[in-house]
Design a protein around this motif. Structure first.
Motif, PDB file in Angstrom:
ATOM      1  N   GLU A  60       0.850  -1.349  -0.130  1.00  0.00           N
ATOM      2  CA  GLU A  60      -0.069  -0.122   0.119  1.00  0.00           C
ATOM      3  C   GLU A  60       0.782   1.255  -0.101  1.00  0.00           C
ATOM      4  N   LYS A  61       0.275   2.437  -0.780  1.00  0.00           N
ATOM      5  CA  LYS A  61       1.001   3.532  -0.829  1.00  0.00           C
ATOM      6  C   LYS A  61       0.055   4.716  -1.099  1.00  0.00           C
ATOM      7  N   MET A  62       0.158   5.847  -0.384  1.00  0.00           N
ATOM      8  CA  MET A  62      -0.638   6.992  -0.635  1.00  0.00           C
ATOM      9  C   MET A  62      -0.244   7.594  -1.866  1.00  0.00           C
ATOM     10  N   LYS A  63      -1.017   8.090  -2.510  1.00  0.00           N
ATOM     11  CA  LYS A  63      -0.972   8.707  -3.842  1.00  0.00           C
ATOM     12  C   LYS A  63       0.258   9.691  -3.907  1.00  0.00           C
ATOM     13  N   ASP A  64       0.424  10.675  -2.937  1.00  0.00           N
ATOM     14  CA  ASP A  64       1.041  11.983  -2.747  1.00  0.00           C
ATOM     15  C   ASP A  64       2.106  11.573  -2.116  1.00  0.00           C
ATOM     16  N   GLU A  65       2.608  10.335  -1.633  1.00  0.00           N
ATOM     17  CA  GLU A  65       3.813  10.132  -0.663  1.00  0.00           C
ATOM     18  C   GLU A  65       5.073   9.344  -1.927  1.00  0.00           C
ATOM     19  N   PRO A  66       6.147   9.534  -1.413  1.00  0.00           N
ATOM     20  CA  PRO A  66       7.148   9.091  -2.295  1.00  0.00           C
ATOM     21  C   PRO A  66       7.188   7.272  -2.090  1.00  0.00           C
ATOM     22  N   ILE A  67       7.644   6.726  -3.003  1.00  0.00           N
ATOM     23  CA  ILE A  67       7.875   5.315  -3.063  1.00  0.00           C
ATOM     24  C   ILE A  67       8.415   4.958  -1.837  1.00  0.00           C
ATOM     25  N   SER A  68       9.319   5.380  -1.032  1.00  0.00           N
ATOM     26  CA  SER A  68      10.088   4.937   0.179  1.00  0.00           C
ATOM     27  C   SER A  68       8.974   4.898   1.228  1.00  0.00           C
ATOM     28  N   GLU A  69       7.664   5.307   1.125  1.00  0.00           N
ATOM     29  CA  GLU A  69       6.909   5.294   2.235  1.00  0.00           C
ATOM     30  C   GLU A  69       5.845   4.088   1.911  1.00  0.00           C
ATOM     31  N   ALA A  70       6.089   3.379   1.032  1.00  0.00           N
ATOM     32  CA  ALA A  70       5.136   2.134   0.664  1.00  0.00           C
ATOM     33  C   ALA A  70       5.462   1.061   1.750  1.00  0.00           C
ATOM     34  N   LYS A  71       4.192   0.241   2.115  1.00  0.00           N
ATOM     35  CA  LYS A  71       4.089  -0.644   3.207  1.00  0.00           C
ATOM     36  C   LYS A  71       3.756  -1.861   2.643  1.00  0.00           C
ATOM     37  N   ILE A  72       4.128  -3.135   3.247  1.00  0.00           N
ATOM     38  CA  ILE A  72       3.543  -4.317   2.767  1.00  0.00           C
ATOM     39  C   ILE A  72       2.788  -4.854   4.068  1.00  0.00           C
ATOM     40  N   ILE A  73       1.469  -5.129   3.619  1.00  0.00           N
ATOM     41  CA  ILE A  73       0.742  -5.756   4.500  1.00  0.00           C
ATOM     42  C   ILE A  73       0.609  -7.159   4.467  1.00  0.00           C
ATOM     43  N   ASN A  74       1.461  -7.750   5.429  1.00  0.00           N
ATOM     44  CA  ASN A  74       1.794  -9.150   5.442  1.00  0.00           C
ATOM     45  C   ASN A  74       2.667  -9.256   6.693  1.00  0.00           C
ATOM     46  N   ARG A  75       2.382 -10.291   7.332  1.00  0.00           N
ATOM     47  CA  ARG A  75       3.148 -10.596   8.795  1.00  0.00           C
ATOM     48  C   ARG A  75       4.518 -10.999   8.479  1.00  0.00           C
ATOM     49  N   GLN A  76       4.726 -11.704   7.327  1.00  0.00           N
ATOM     50  CA  GLN A  76       6.153 -12.044   7.180  1.00  0.00           C
ATOM     51  C   GLN A  76       7.069 -11.259   6.269  1.00  0.00           C
ATOM     52  N   MET A  77       6.599 -10.322   5.626  1.00  0.00           N
ATOM     53  CA  MET A  77       7.568  -9.492   4.654  1.00  0.00           C
ATOM     54  C   MET A  77       7.387  -7.865   5.185  1.00  0.00           C
ATOM     55  N   LYS A  78       8.294  -7.192   5.014  1.00  0.00           N
ATOM     56  CA  LYS A  78       8.340  -5.706   5.249  1.00  0.00           C
ATOM     57  C   LYS A  78       9.213  -5.017   4.314  1.00  0.00           C
ATOM     58  N   LEU A  79       9.074  -3.855   4.232  1.00  0.00           N
ATOM     59  CA  LEU A  79      10.026  -2.954   3.240  1.00  0.00           C
ATOM     60  C   LEU A  79      10.602  -1.922   4.349  1.00  0.00           C
ATOM     61  N   ILE A  80      11.861  -1.804   4.404  1.00  0.00           N
ATOM     62  CA  ILE A  80      12.485  -1.010   5.124  1.00  0.00           C
ATOM     63  C   ILE A  80      13.437   0.086   4.317  1.00  0.00           C
ATOM     64  N   SER A  81      13.142   1.350   4.581  1.00  0.00           N
ATOM     65  CA  SER A  81      13.827   2.413   3.914  1.00  0.00           C
ATOM     66  C   SER A  81      14.970   3.041   4.577  1.00  0.00           C
ATOM     67  N   HIS A  82      16.142   3.157   3.976  1.00  0.00           N
ATOM     68  CA  HIS A  82      17.219   3.665   4.647  1.00  0.00           C
ATOM     69  C   HIS A  82      18.092   4.415   3.450  1.00  0.00           C
TER      70      HIS A  82
END
Length: 125
Positions: A60-82
């Protein structure tokens, strides 16, 4: 660790095409073999929020946010921005890093999943 490059809807490894996006949502190998299929949804209950779905994986990602703010809705996976990288983690195991400024991917494991998530994120941009 594999280094892949994104150009014009295709993923290359050492100047050789390894994956492509066909139509809007089909990730294929050059032979035509389907790697993954995803779809993009607009969540009407939450204005401006988009969702990419790959099997049971939802991004999921809000339309006006950068791609680094995207989030995965799943217990096993995640995106980490650095810094300018986004890392994909599954069960506390590093799978890949995405650099959207240079359109590069560093793959450690599960290349098909990593590339499918990259194409889904690109579609949400």
């Amino acid at each position: 660790m594999k280094k892949l490059q994104y150009k014009d809807g295709k993923i290359f490894e050492n100047e050789r095409m390894t994956y492509k996006l066909e139509g809007k949502y089909n990730v294929l190998r050059p032979s035509g073999k389907l790697v993954a299929r995803f779809k993009i949804k607009n969540l009407f209950s939450l204005r401006g929020k988009k969702q990419a779905v790959i099997g049971n994986l939802k991004i999921e990602k809000m339309k006006d946010e950068p791609i680094s703010e995207a989030k995965i809705i799943n217990r096993q996976m995640k995106l980490i921005s650095h810094e300018n990288l986004i890392s994909l983690i599954k069960d506390d195991e590093y799978l890949a890093s995405y650099d959207f400024e240079n359109n590069t991917i560093e793959v450690a494991e599960d290349e098909g999943l990593v590339v499918s998530v990259f194409f889904a994120l690109k579609s949400l941009e």
